[in-house]
Write a protein that holds these residues in place. Structure first.
Motif: not given
Length: 124
Positions: A36-41, A43-50, A91-101
């Motif tokens: 999960w990520f969220r955008p912050v000023p 940065k493109e997107r800030e890491f939240v959790a994985a 407060t932000a838009v939260y994005y989920c994401a899928a990846g390897s690694g």
């Protein structure tokens, strides 16, 4: 390809809780780490959790530790983000994401597939 669809976010008062979900379709969900990520000023997107592909390992940004919990249900192709003790600065838009690694690799460019984002608003 993996398609990711987040649940609708919401408006919550400071100190409250909210659970986000993200359902995957397409390629095998259980082979991907999820984040999960969220955008912050600045940065493109800030890491939240994985969370690792089996759910055995989780990793959080320091500011979310103890407040947020990431989990997954591979049978349901869904990843969750339980958010407690919410603050107005969450407060932000939260994005989920899928990846390897590794779940410890927090850069957003390590994730290959993204959801459309869901708005979370925390009022003071």
């Amino acid at each position: 390809q993996v398609q990711l669809v987040e649940s609708v976010g919401g408006l919550v008062q400071a100190g409250g809780s909210l659970r986000l979900s993200c359902e995957a379709s397409g390629r095998t969900f259980s082979t991907f780490r999820m984040g999960w990520f969220r955008p912050v000023p600045g940065k493109e997107r800030e890491f939240v959790a994985a969370i690792s592909w089996r759910g055995a390992v989780t990793h959080y940004a320091d500011s979310m530790k103890g407040r947020f919990t990431i989990s997954r249900d591979n049978a349901e192709n869904t990843v969750y983000l339980q958010m407690n003790s919410l603050k107005p600065e969450d407060t932000a838009v939260y994005y989920c994401a899928a990846g390897s690694g590794s779940v410890y690799a927090t850069a957003s460019d390590g994730y290959h597939y993204w959801g459309q984002g869901t708005q979370v608003t925390v009022s003071s």
